[in-house]
Design a protein around this motif. Structure first.
Motif, mmCIF file in Angstrom:
data_model
loop_
_atom_site.group_PDB
_atom_site.id
_atom_site.type_symbol
_atom_site.label_atom_id
_atom_site.label_comp_id
_atom_site.label_asym_id
_atom_site.label_seq_id
_atom_site.Cartn_x
_atom_site.Cartn_y
_atom_site.Cartn_z
ATOM 1 N N ASP A 1 9.362 1.939 7.995
ATOM 2 C CA ASP A 1 9.051 1.400 6.671
ATOM 3 C C ASP A 1 9.613 2.254 5.542
ATOM 4 O O ASP A 1 9.612 1.827 4.379
ATOM 5 C CB ASP A 1 7.540 1.233 6.500
ATOM 6 N N SER B 1 12.851 0.304 -1.601
ATOM 7 C CA SER B 1 12.749 -1.132 -1.879
ATOM 8 C C SER B 1 12.481 -1.908 -0.581
ATOM 9 O O SER B 1 13.068 -1.588 0.463
ATOM 10 C CB SER B 1 14.049 -1.632 -2.501
ATOM 11 N N ASN C 1 9.359 -1.647 -1.807
ATOM 12 C CA ASN C 1 8.064 -1.054 -2.108
ATOM 13 C C ASN C 1 8.153 0.317 -2.757
ATOM 14 O O ASN C 1 9.147 1.036 -2.612
ATOM 15 C CB ASN C 1 7.247 -0.897 -0.812
ATOM 16 N N PHE D 1 5.600 3.351 -2.134
ATOM 17 C CA PHE D 1 4.440 3.796 -1.376
ATOM 18 C C PHE D 1 3.840 5.036 -2.025
ATOM 19 O O PHE D 1 4.557 5.883 -2.566
ATOM 20 C CB PHE D 1 4.824 4.150 0.063
ATOM 21 N N VAL E 1 0.523 0.704 -1.032
ATOM 22 C CA VAL E 1 1.628 0.140 -1.813
ATOM 23 C C VAL E 1 1.216 0.145 -3.274
ATOM 24 O O VAL E 1 0.191 -0.431 -3.644
ATOM 25 C CB VAL E 1 1.953 -1.291 -1.355
ATOM 26 N N THR F 1 5.539 -3.552 -5.451
ATOM 27 C CA THR F 1 6.309 -4.236 -4.414
ATOM 28 C C THR F 1 7.187 -5.298 -5.066
ATOM 29 O O THR F 1 7.267 -5.403 -6.283
ATOM 30 C CB THR F 1 5.378 -4.862 -3.362
ATOM 31 N N ALA G 1 0.875 -4.578 -6.229
ATOM 32 C CA ALA G 1 0.738 -4.598 -4.769
ATOM 33 C C ALA G 1 0.353 -5.975 -4.242
ATOM 34 O O ALA G 1 0.695 -6.334 -3.107
ATOM 35 C CB ALA G 1 -0.287 -3.553 -4.329
#
Length: 1000
Positions: free
Chosen positions: A128, A147, A149, A151, A167, A170, A206
């Protein structure tokens, strides 16, 4: 959760490289090294020149401890945090190797104080975060940008293992894309600042809902005026996100100084020598695409700029904030404002920047100039003359004030490809004999906190800021003492905390009276951030003697109805200060209809003699602006200055066209061509006045580009002689191709066929060469009449076959080939065309039929050291490259320009780009498959997409073609490059690369 710590005993690799007593090799000694030696850690420091003999660079960490560092941060303990990208762009380039367990976030630490990392902790690993482009450490939270996201990892107990992953944002476009989300940084105001490049498209919470601007509009590329790359800020918990600026291409990072001013680099369309450094003005449009139409910068327009770098950013357009510095060719990455004391004085308070393309670290000393700035360029580190695999991906300040540089270390600079997966380095730059000794800071007493608040490292600054803010009024006394410091920037840092006190507005008003204009700038910024509503404050600050302060007042009233404030600001404008003018435009964005008439009424009848009034009318967007522009155009003494005509493009379409018609009736003859270019014209329902004028003027048009534009727009068929002259001229291949295509569309294929049948063989072949460049099925069919004619001469048949190429033409040639209708003597030419076809499907089928000779048997090691013949390489480039690339003034502006490609890519990267073109497609040059409702499909490059139109370039053409979105069913990005893998022999490839690597 198990703690994944990897401690590497890399001292054997590092000891010799970090021997500070070892003198750097001379250029002669370095050149004598083998390529393998140059790429080794042992000689890493020898490959990079430190251009200030007071400074020394050491190697903090290298492979195998880390590989492919994309971004870096340093925590308050002096530990270096790295995002790796071994799994680089695998979604777009499946040929790149992968690690199934995903990429890593590493913490690199020097535990024994010798200045070298000896411990590597894997903070997190997973698919991820593959190819993450940003990392920022704020207290116990780590912000990772990848991308789509952002985090936030939280380490609750300080064991270097995340206890929580959330997140924050997003929906950012560009999964695993270099032009997506970039790193966060901490601003002195307590906000987090960040940006994304022009693949970002939009920012969402998010839960997927979009962030909104103050007018309730979604902030996305589909909502005017927002487009392309953007800059944002938010509170540390992600709340209150704001969009601050837009229309960049790939603004890799944003840096914020202690006054709250933003600085940023931006990458151009590859190969166009237009990279830049910007001072980022709040709510500014930075001009990568046309503000209104979203058209590509290459689109011809009235008053078009006189150089590529000016054209690239639409710098002649009203509504575009100017650039600070042009860096020309490059691939800019990390940036910061150095506010430490360890480096010599000339480095202090300056913007410092990494540029991976030309292998440099630079500094940009700037000075205020009106409402903007001027700047210069000073190199600090340079790897270009020695190790052009030095690819600095980030630059960061450590708690002791030293600079750390992360090195992606690769023959290329990313894009879609990675050439080296095994290497990566971290360097430290500091004054000689300045050892790297960092103790964990203590955030206990007020005195400790105030001292740490002044630290140049953003992790330390963040922790101290948050601790002092939490103390509230308890810290007031010591912060007021700090506010009395002579150091203006540290005074500003104290100010940003004092405004959070219960009587914070009092501190803002006091700061607004400070003798230092930079503190007053901060005061106006604080007014906005704190949400103050005090009209008298704005009135007072609008009369400030500083242009810098008044600039901030202007952007502060963008969403307020403050006519009197704006008028006062307008009084202070002096013609020529584009920064100030754009600030006034930003302020008046939603109120031009009231602000502009009041301003002109206040000036009175003399407004037409005021340079300032003319500038403001040029910049304005009121309902009355077109009529005012008409008046200025009619009174303009210099018809060469067409800026007022260009300003009409930013007005309401109906008013613009009415104004142009008025000008036809009243205006000067010299401007009629401009009016013909700008006016809307519907060939199905033609305006007789415009059509007649176009017919009358076409023969007089001096500029060939204008001539072609008018002939095409108005479909004029009485200009055949001049059109033919343009087809046959040799000076400009692109112009010849455009002219040939226009001739075919106006007059059909009959006249062209007759020209190809000329009894004079020289003329016949010239017609075949010139018109054969038109890439259409009809032209392919016509050419086949000649290459299939066994009664024609060999020269004519050969010319016809050699021109039977192109994306639209090759399907016809393949149909002939697969049924064996190609004459045997011309089959080698056809095979070469088909096996290097622009159409991937045809290429595969041709390779199956004729055998894959492309990239077979290439000995890369041999080619790396082989010497090629530059002149032969130039000839090969003329045959293959100029059909789609510009080299200097030659060639076609379809793919990235190659004018300085030798300064960007190493020999190995050049070879790989030619052999495997799909592995390194430049952003903006990816293959797009467009499917139409009538079943038609095209492969092309998409330049831009507006609300109604898709603007594309077809293979091998610099022309833009416009299709209506209503007729399109889908647009899909393909992983296959439009550039074919050319069937070159090993020696031909060496010759070509020898020529290309000399283009710098």
């Amino acid at each position: 959760m198990k703690k994944p710590i990897l401690a590497l005993a890399a001292l054997g690799l590092l000891t010799f490289s970090c021997d500070t007593t070892k003198p750097q090799l001379t250029q002669e000694q370095y050149d004598a090294l083998t390529d393998e030696q140059k790429r080794s850690v042992e000689f890493a420091l020898d490959g990079i020149e430190v251009l200030d003999d007071r400074l020394q660079m050491t190697l903090f960490a290298s492979e195998p401890m880390l590989t492919n560092p994309t971004n870096m941060d340093i925590d308050d303990r002096g530990r270096v945090w790295i995002t790796e990208a071994y799994n680089y762009r695998i979604q777009l380039n499946p040929k790149n190797p992968t690690k199934a367990e995903g990429d890593r976030i590493l913490i690199l630490e020097d535990t024994d104080g010798d200045g070298q990392a000896d411990k590597s902790t894997v903070f997190y690993q997973g698919t991820d975060i593959n190819a993450a482009l940003g990392i920022a450490v704020f207290g116990n939270k780590v912000f990772v940008s990848v991308s789509p996201n952002v985090f936030v990892f939280t380490d609750e107990n300080g064991d270097d293992v995340p206890d929580k992953k959330e997140v924050l944002f997003t929906g950012v476009g560009g999964v695993q894309h270099d032009h997506g989300m970039h790193a966060f940084t901490f601003g002195p105001d307590g906000k987090l600042y960040f940006n994304y490049g022009n693949e970002g498209k939009g920012l969402h919470y998010a839960d997927g809902s979009p962030i909104l601007d103050p007018l309730g509009r979604p902030v996305s590329s589909e909502t005017a005026p927002y487009q392309e790359g953007m800059v944002f800020r938010c509170d540390p918990d992600g709340s209150n996100p704001e969009v601050l600026a837009w229309n960049f291409r790939n603004n890799y990072e944003v840096a914020v100084d202690s006054y709250g001013r933003m600085w940023q680099s931006d990458n151009d369309d590859d190969g166009n020598r237009s990279t830049r450094i910007n001072f980022v003005m709040d709510y500014g449009n930075y001009g990568f695409k046309d503000e209104i139409t979203k058209a590509d910068w290459r689109t011809r327009r009235v008053n078009m700029e006189d150089s590529v770098w000016r054209q690239h950013w639409h710098l002649n357009d009203p509504g575009v904030v100017p650039n600070l510095i042009q860096n020309y060719a490059g691939s800019p990455t990390g940036i910061l404002v150095y506010e430490g004391k360890l480096l010599p004085e000339e480095y202090q308070n300056q913007v410092i920047h990494a540029d991976a393309g030309p292998n440099v670290i630079r500094m940009y000393p700037v000075q205020p100039s009106g409402a903007g700035f001027t700047g210069e360029v000073v190199k600090i580190l340079d790897g270009n003359k020695r190790d052009n695999w030095f690819r600095p991906s980030d630059v960061t300040v450590a708690p002791d004030g030293s600079l750390f540089i992360s090195d992606w270390y690769d023959p290329g600079v990313g894009g879609h490809a990675v050439g080296d997966l095994d290497k990566g380095r971290i360097y430290r730059l500091a004054p000689k004999r300045a050892q790297y000794k960092i103790e964990k800071p203590k955030y206990n007493t007020d005195e400790e906190l105030v001292e740490l608040l002044q630290n140049p490292n953003r992790a330390v600054h963040f922790n101290a800021f948050m601790a002092l803010k939490k103390k509230g009024t308890e810290a007031r006394g010591i912060l007021e003492k700090m506010y009395g410091l002579e150091n203006s920037r540290m005074k500003a840092r104290a100010f940003w905390l004092l405004i959070h006190m219960p009587n914070g507005e009092e501190f803002i008003r006091n700061a607004a009276k400070d003798s230092d204009e930079n503190i007053r700038v901060a005061a106006v910024k604080a007014y906005r951030i704190k949400g103050m509503k005090d009209h008298s404050f704005l009135q007072s600050m609008a009369a400030d003697p500083s242009d810098q302060v008044r600039r901030e007042v202007a952007v502060a009233i963008r969403y307020e109805d403050a006519s009197d404030v704006w008028l006062k600001l307008a009084e202070g404008y002096r013609s020529g200060d584009r920064w100030y003018l754009e600030a006034l435009g930003i302020a008046a964005e939603f109120r031009w209809d009231s602000y502009l008439p009041t301003y002109l009424a206040k000036i009175g009848q003399g407004w037409s003699n005021s340079a300032e009034a003319k500038d403001l009318i040029w910049r304005s967007r009121s309902a009355g602006t077109p009529a005012l522009l008409e008046e200025l155009i009619l009174a303009e003494n210099s018809p060469e200055d067409h800026r007022y005509y260009r300003a009409l493009d930013f007005q309401t379409a109906d008013l613009k066209n009415q104004t142009l018609k008025n000008l036809l009736a009243k205006g000067q003859n010299e401007d009629q061509v401009i009016i013909l270019r700008q006016a809307a014209f519907d060939s199905k329902n033609p305006d007789v006045q415009l059509l007649n004028l176009s017919k009358a003027k076409a023969g007089e048009i001096a500029d060939d580009r204008d001539f072609l534009e008018i002939v095409r727009k108005y479909q004029l068929k009485d200009q055949k002689e001049r059109l033919l002259a343009l087809v046959y001229q040799e000076e400009n291949r692109g112009l010849a191709n455009q002219s040939a295509g226009l001739f075919a569309s106006l007059y059909g294929m009959g006249e062209i066929e007759q020209a190809m049948k000329n009894s004079d063989e020289v003329k016949a072949i010239a017609a075949i060469r010139k018109f054969g460049a038109v890439d259409t099925p009809d032209m392919a069919t016509l050419l086949s009449k000649f290459w299939k004619n066994d009664q024609a001469s060999t020269a004519v048949r050969t010319a016809a076959m050699e021109e039977a190429k192109g994306y639209q033409s090759e399907p016809f040639l393949w149909e002939m080939a697969k049924t064996d209708q190609i004459p045997s003597d011309l089959l080698p030419i056809a095979q070469k065309i088909l096996m290097s076809s622009w159409n991937g499907n045809i290429r595969v089928l041709a390779l199956e039929k004729y055998g894959d000779s492309i990239a077979q048997g290439y000995d890369l090691i041999k080619m790396m050291s082989a010497k090629g013949e530059v002149e032969k390489g130039k000839s090969i480039a003329s045959t293959y490259c100029l059909a789609c690339h510009k080299i200097g003034n030659e060639g076609v502006d379809f793919g990235p320009a190659l004018t300085q490609i030798g300064g960007k890519l190493s020999r190995e990267a050049l070879i790989n780009a030619i052999i495997n073109p799909s592995e390194g497609m430049g952003f903006g040059y990816e293959t797009q498959l467009v499917k139409f409702k009538d079943g038609k499909e095209i492969r092309c490059i998409v330049n831009s997409k507006t609300e109604n139109d898709l603007i594309v370039k077809l293979v091998g053409s610099s022309d833009q073609t416009i299709y209506k979105l209503a007729n399109i069913t889908s647009i899909t990005q393909l992983s296959e490059s439009l550039m074919p893998a050319f069937p070159l022999s090993e020696q031909e490839l060496v010759d070509l690369v020898s020529y290309l690597e000399g283009l710098k």
